[in-house]
Design an enzyme around this catalytic site. Structure first.
Site, PDB file in Angstrom:
ATOM      1  N   ASP A 226      44.152  10.922  -5.145  1.00  0.00           N
ATOM      2  CA  ASP A 226      44.689   9.637  -4.713  1.00  0.00           C
ATOM      3  C   ASP A 226      43.541   8.631  -4.634  1.00  0.00           C
ATOM      4  OD1 ASP A 226      47.177  10.771  -4.558  1.00  0.00           O
ATOM      5  OD2 ASP A 226      47.129  11.046  -2.377  1.00  0.00           O
ATOM      6  N   ASP A 228      42.971   6.290  -2.579  1.00  0.00           N
ATOM      7  CA  ASP A 228      42.550   5.845  -1.244  1.00  0.00           C
ATOM      8  C   ASP A 228      41.782   6.915  -0.473  1.00  0.00           C
ATOM      9  OD1 ASP A 228      44.627   7.586  -0.866  1.00  0.00           O
ATOM     10  OD2 ASP A 228      45.877   6.231   0.323  1.00  0.00           O
ATOM     11  N   TRP A 288      58.034   9.023  -2.197  1.00  0.00           N
ATOM     12  CA  TRP A 288      56.943   9.676  -1.463  1.00  0.00           C
ATOM     13  C   TRP A 288      57.347  11.058  -0.974  1.00  0.00           C
ATOM     14  CZ3 TRP A 288      56.472  11.558   3.457  1.00  0.00           C
ATOM     15  CH2 TRP A 288      55.167  11.875   3.880  1.00  0.00           C
ATOM     16  N   ASP A 292      53.564  17.770  -3.618  1.00  0.00           N
ATOM     17  CA  ASP A 292      52.413  18.631  -3.297  1.00  0.00           C
ATOM     18  C   ASP A 292      52.860  20.026  -2.862  1.00  0.00           C
ATOM     19  OD1 ASP A 292      50.560  16.621  -3.838  1.00  0.00           O
ATOM     20  OD2 ASP A 292      50.755  15.797  -1.821  1.00  0.00           O
ATOM     21  N   MET A 318      40.342   7.974   4.575  1.00  0.00           N
ATOM     22  CA  MET A 318      41.412   7.286   3.850  1.00  0.00           C
ATOM     23  C   MET A 318      41.316   5.785   4.102  1.00  0.00           C
ATOM     24  SD  MET A 318      45.572   7.692   4.215  1.00  0.00           S
ATOM     25  CE  MET A 318      45.669   9.206   3.268  1.00  0.00           C
ATOM     26  N   HIS A 321      46.244   1.393   4.696  1.00  0.00           N
ATOM     27  CA  HIS A 321      47.096   0.488   3.930  1.00  0.00           C
ATOM     28  C   HIS A 321      48.534   0.681   4.383  1.00  0.00           C
ATOM     29  CE1 HIS A 321      48.666   3.848   1.464  1.00  0.00           C
ATOM     30  NE2 HIS A 321      47.453   4.340   1.594  1.00  0.00           N
ATOM     31  N   ARG A 323      52.550   1.261   3.529  1.00  0.00           N
ATOM     32  CA  ARG A 323      53.254   2.031   2.499  1.00  0.00           C
ATOM     33  C   ARG A 323      53.697   1.094   1.378  1.00  0.00           C
ATOM     34  NH1 ARG A 323      55.020   6.915   2.408  1.00  0.00           N
ATOM     35  NH2 ARG A 323      54.883   7.164   4.668  1.00  0.00           N
TER      36      ARG A 323
END
Length: 382
Positions: A226, A228, A288, A292, A318, A321, A323
């Site tokens: 990712d 971030d 979302w 995983d 991270m 931010h 969503r």
């Protein structure tokens, strides 16, 4: 009278012989010095051609070749011998002036000596692409880098699912390029950009990244990250392992702990063989969450185990931010996770479909823009 004439004749003969001997001696001396001068001139030119290096004057065991000239041949002149020397010397130059074949590079060390360990990661300073590019002059077009002094064990494609995260990308490139170079990794950076405003599909973008990266180079290791998430320790080595690797095991978001045993989110890595064994990632997780856990199930169902770094090394920060729009939680994720065994063979890299729109190589990364479709309509509940 006769004896007197005979004596004078013999005297004249002796004088003539003596004069001839003297003349012969003078001629020999002249020839000697002439030949010596010629030989000295030729060898001085020969040595100058070798840059006057004393290392070239060695014994027969040194491997060098020495040329001697027959200066007693008929019609020999200094010009002719110099011409001969100039003809012979080029034949020697390839041996002495040719570029030596490069020595094979040693394998890169498993624990690179240039690592610094725990890193200070912050996101308050202003970041620009121009600054990041100046910081990484050795990174080549498309975000590619190969260690110049050793042979890496893996050729790594780092794949980032992406949409509307330009500011995060600047920080990611700022921190990760120096880390990866210190880790002596042969790598390329691929940003997989989902165009349009339809529902985001992280796992499908990762499948696209795997496919497109292999068109660019023969990668044998794939790390999915990712944009971030920034590692806080450069000893968390970004390459593949004997088992699928989960790198981001201790995020600040979760209090630097693994949230649950089956967590496989954030940053993970699989070799090409491992990736194909699980049929890649699922394509049907829209929105979302859930993909995983599905990937974790695929790994365990195929007889593999997840490997992880030490919790003190696998720490991540991270970038905070909100969503993203069109990436709302997937309400079907729990049902899908329970059916991984039934879906993984028919949903994965073998059934991937997408539309490639653009591949553009920037100084620090390769941007791949794609359309991946829309989620199927949800069944109506009456």
């Amino acid at each position: 009278m006769t004896r007197l004439m005979l004596g004078r004749t013999l005297e004249r003969i002796c004088k003539a012989v003596l004069l001839l001997c003297l003349l012969h001696f003078l001629i020999m001396m002249i020839l000697y010095f002439d030949v010596y001068t010629q030989r000295f001139d030729i060898f001085s030119r020969f040595n100058n051609g070798r840059n006057g290096s004393r290392s070239n004057v060695s014994g027969a065991g040194s491997g060098h070749h020495y040329y001697y000239y027959n200066l007693t041949r008929p019609n020999a002149t200094l010009a002719s011998y110099l011409a001969t020397g100039e003809q012979l010397m080029p034949s020697m130059q390839p041996e002495n002036n040719q570029t030596p074949s490069p020595k094979p590079l040693p394998p890169c060390p498993e624990n690179p000596p240039g690592l610094v360990g725990r890193l200070l990661i912050e996101f308050s300073s202003q970041m620009t692409m121009e600054r990041v590019q100046k910081e990484n002059p050795n990174v080549t077009e498309g975000g590619r880098y190969t260690p110049p002094d050793c042979r890496p064990r893996w050729k790594v494609a780092i794949i980032i699912p992406f949409r509307h995260r330009e500011n995060h990308l600047k920080y990611w490139l700022h921190y990760l390029h120096p880390i990866l170079r210190r880790q002596k990794i042969d790598y390329g950076i691929y940003i997989i950009n989902q165009l349009g405003e339809d529902t985001f599909n992280r796992a499908k973008l990762l499948n696209v990244g795997y496919t497109e990266a292999l068109k660019d180079a023969e990668y044998d290791c794939f790390i999915f990250s990712d944009v971030d998430l920034i590692p806080m320790d450069d000893r968390n080595l970004y390459h593949c392992y004997d088992q699928p690797r989960h790198f981001a095991i201790a995020m600040d978001k979760f209090g630097f702990r693994l949230p649950y045993a089956g967590y496989f989110g954030g940053v993970s890595g699989l070799s090409k063989k491992q990736f194909l064994k699980i049929n890649g990632f699922p394509n049907e997780y829209w929105g979302w969450g859930g993909e995983d856990d599905d990937i974790y199930n695929r790994i365990t169902l195929n007889g593999m185990k997840v490997s992880r770094p030490d919790v003190r090394i696998g720490r991540y920060r991270m970038i905070k931010h909100e969503r993203d729009k069109h990436n709302e939680p997937n309400p079907q994720r729990f049902n899908k996770i329970q059916n991984t065994k039934n879906t993984m063979k028919r949903d994965g890299i073998s059934t991937l479909t997408y539309r490639l729109l653009e591949v553009k190589k920037y100084p620090l990364y390769t941007n791949i823009s794609v359309e991946i479709g829309k989620p199927p309509p949800r069944p109506f509940k009456g």
